[in-house]
Design an enzyme around this catalytic site. Structure first.
Site, PDB file in Angstrom:
ATOM      1  N   GLU A  12     -28.627  -8.820   6.166  1.00 47.30           N
ATOM      2  CA  GLU A  12     -28.160  -8.629   4.793  1.00 47.30           C
ATOM      3  C   GLU A  12     -29.307  -8.859   3.810  1.00 47.30           C
ATOM      4  O   GLU A  12     -30.028  -9.861   3.903  1.00 47.30           O
ATOM      5  CB  GLU A  12     -27.033  -9.605   4.464  1.00 47.30           C
ATOM      6  CG  GLU A  12     -25.816  -9.475   5.356  1.00 47.30           C
ATOM      7  CD  GLU A  12     -24.747 -10.514   5.051  1.00 47.30           C
ATOM      8  OE1 GLU A  12     -23.648 -10.405   5.614  1.00 47.30           O
ATOM      9  OE2 GLU A  12     -25.012 -11.440   4.248  1.00 47.30           O
ATOM     10  N   CYS A  13     -29.456  -7.945   2.888  1.00 42.94           N
ATOM     11  CA  CYS A  13     -30.362  -8.078   1.745  1.00 42.94           C
ATOM     12  C   CYS A  13     -31.772  -8.477   2.191  1.00 42.94           C
ATOM     13  O   CYS A  13     -32.501  -7.674   2.724  1.00 42.94           O
ATOM     14  CB  CYS A  13     -29.779  -9.063   0.737  1.00 42.94           C
ATOM     15  SG  CYS A  13     -30.411  -8.828  -0.948  1.00 42.94           S
TER      16      CYS A  13
END
Length: 462
Positions: A335-336
């Protein structure tokens, strides 16, 4: 249905930057000093503020988010996490009434106060104001049906000014619980995503102790405890029980945990453990190898890889381990910041691009503003909603993925996002696993994804 008695308070503010986190942490330290065992929560999709709560209490803080979860899930989570605590302290998010799309109260601190029936203390920044503070408080009291606001703390305000304003404020039907003057103890360091991390704050333990001492003298702690004690018993609103998945023999997930990768929703980690996954921490910054043989998946959360990009790039053995594990079938859930770590290169805060894990044939680069900020629902290519998430990033990718579609709530705006296959789920959205646990758990367990149209392989992934 009423549950157990639980003294509790929610600290909110008219807007961000009013001092919620600093004062909340100071209050948590005061409670500890008094022998009270509190548990803490944070409204909304924030990662950094709960880290400060955990720094103070030594136990994880939990997010309460009514966009990610149903009302019943929020109240069940609140009740479960409160456990045997003497008191619950909830920190609000943004402005008190600020919710989804900026025009609703859904997922606002006010929404959480209503769902948990918690008395609210409004923290108002008084710098540069006097009587106008009473007008601000009056507006917040009257805007929402049963605002739950029972007390007010004036921040960056002298004791003398607070006493002059006391009659004006208390005539509105709220208690003035004191004023925090502008002081060094309450001046904590920030950067583009909010406060810098607890480990980066100079002499934080010492400053926290000094802050608690300051709050003991300038706030009405007994009055705050009295308001907390007025909270009704916690309402029980349980969702239908969900049967955990059957455990397998080797179910280990390596979780990146260090200064570069530290953004995790505690409830996501709890969900994995509830379903038989052993979480094994490792550091992409310092470890040369993945933590142990037999891992089935690697979880790369968000954080600040752009700040540590030179050190991450220099750890070539770990980058090779990640590439090799992926080629051998170990699942990647990123994520991210974790997603950017999988790129070929990533631009650092110094403006230089450094080699990364090169699992995804794309390049991460800095932008001058937030990209695709806010809550999203995620849809597959057959038009089925498969999860919810939140984006908050100043860095972008030359190829952010196109296997899913992100849709802004109450908006016509949408965009393609993420890589989603039988081997990888990666992209900018921070995911709420409990919004659709079957998607994440099915991926980790090796089952097919919910849409036949999701690609089993992608030309942009090595």
């Amino acid at each position: 249905m009423a549950g157990k008695p639980l003294p509790r308070l929610l600290f909110a503010a008219p807007g961000s930057g009013s001092g919620k986190t600093v004062i909340t942490c100071g209050i948590l330290e005061v409670l500890k000093r008094r022998g009270i065992s509190p548990v803490s929560f944070k409204c909304g999709p924030d990662y950094i503020d709960p880290m400060f709560h955990q720094y103070v209490l030594g136990i994880p803080s939990c997010s309460l988010d009514s966009f990610f979860l149903s009302p019943g899930q929020v109240t069940s989570l609140f009740e479960k996490k409160s456990g045997q605590a003497d008191m619950a302290v909830i920190e609000g998010v943004m402005g008190y009434y600020d919710g989804v799309a900026g025009t609703t109260t859904q997922a606002s601190a006010y929404d959480i106060a209503c769902l948990t029936d918690t008395p609210v203390i409004l923290i108002v920044d008084g710098k540069g104001s006097s009587l106008s503070l009473a007008a601000t408080v009056k507006g917040f009291l009257e805007y929402g049906k049963d605002s739950h606001i029972r007390g007010v703390i004036l921040n960056r305000t002298s004791a003398a000014m607070a006493e002059r304003l006391r009659p004006c404020l208390e005539s509105l039907g709220v208690r003035l619980c004191g004023a925090v003057p502008q002081c060094e103890e309450a001046a904590w360091e920030s950067r583009h995503l909010g406060l810098t991390l607890p480990g980066e704050q100079a002499r934080l333990r010492e400053r926290l102790a000094a802050l608690a001492g300051r709050l003991e003298t300038c706030l009405d702690i007994e009055g705050l405890l009295g308001l907390a004690g007025e909270a009704p018993p916690v309402r029980r609103h349980r969702e239908p029980a969900r049967k955990p998945r059957e455990a397998k023999v080797l179910r280990r997930v390596a979780v990146a945990r260090d200064e570069a990768f530290c953004f995790y929703y505690q409830d996501n980690l709890d969900l994995l453990e509830e379903n038989g996954w052993e979480l094994i921490p490792f550091s992409p910054l310092r470890d040369s190898r993945l933590p142990c043989p037999g891992i089935s998946a690697i979880l790369l959360g968000g954080g600040y890889p752009e700040t540590w990009v030179k050190e991450l790039s220099a750890n070539r053995s770990m980058l090779s381990e990640i590439r090799l594990a992926h080629r051998q079938g170990v699942k990647l859930l990123a994520e991210c910041g974790g997603f950017l770590y999988l790129h070929e290169t990533l631009e650092g805060t110094d403006g230089i691009s450094y080699p990364m894990a090169a699992v995804i044939k794309a390049h991460g680069y800095r932008t001058d503003r937030l990209s695709r900020f806010g809550y999203v629902t995620l849809w597959d290519r057959q038009g089925r909603q498969i999860g919810r998430g939140h984006e908050f990033h100043y860095w972008d990718s030359t190829l952010p993925g196109e296997d899913l579609k992100a849709v802004k709530p109450l908006s016509s705006r949408s965009w393609d996002c993420m890589y989603a296959s039988s081997r990888i789920i990666a992209g900018f959205p921070h995911l709420c696993y409990r919004s659709n646990p079957d998607w994440i758990l099915g991926f980790l367990d090796g089952n097919s994804l919910p849409s036949d149209t999701l690609k089993a392989s992608c030309p942009h992934i090595f």
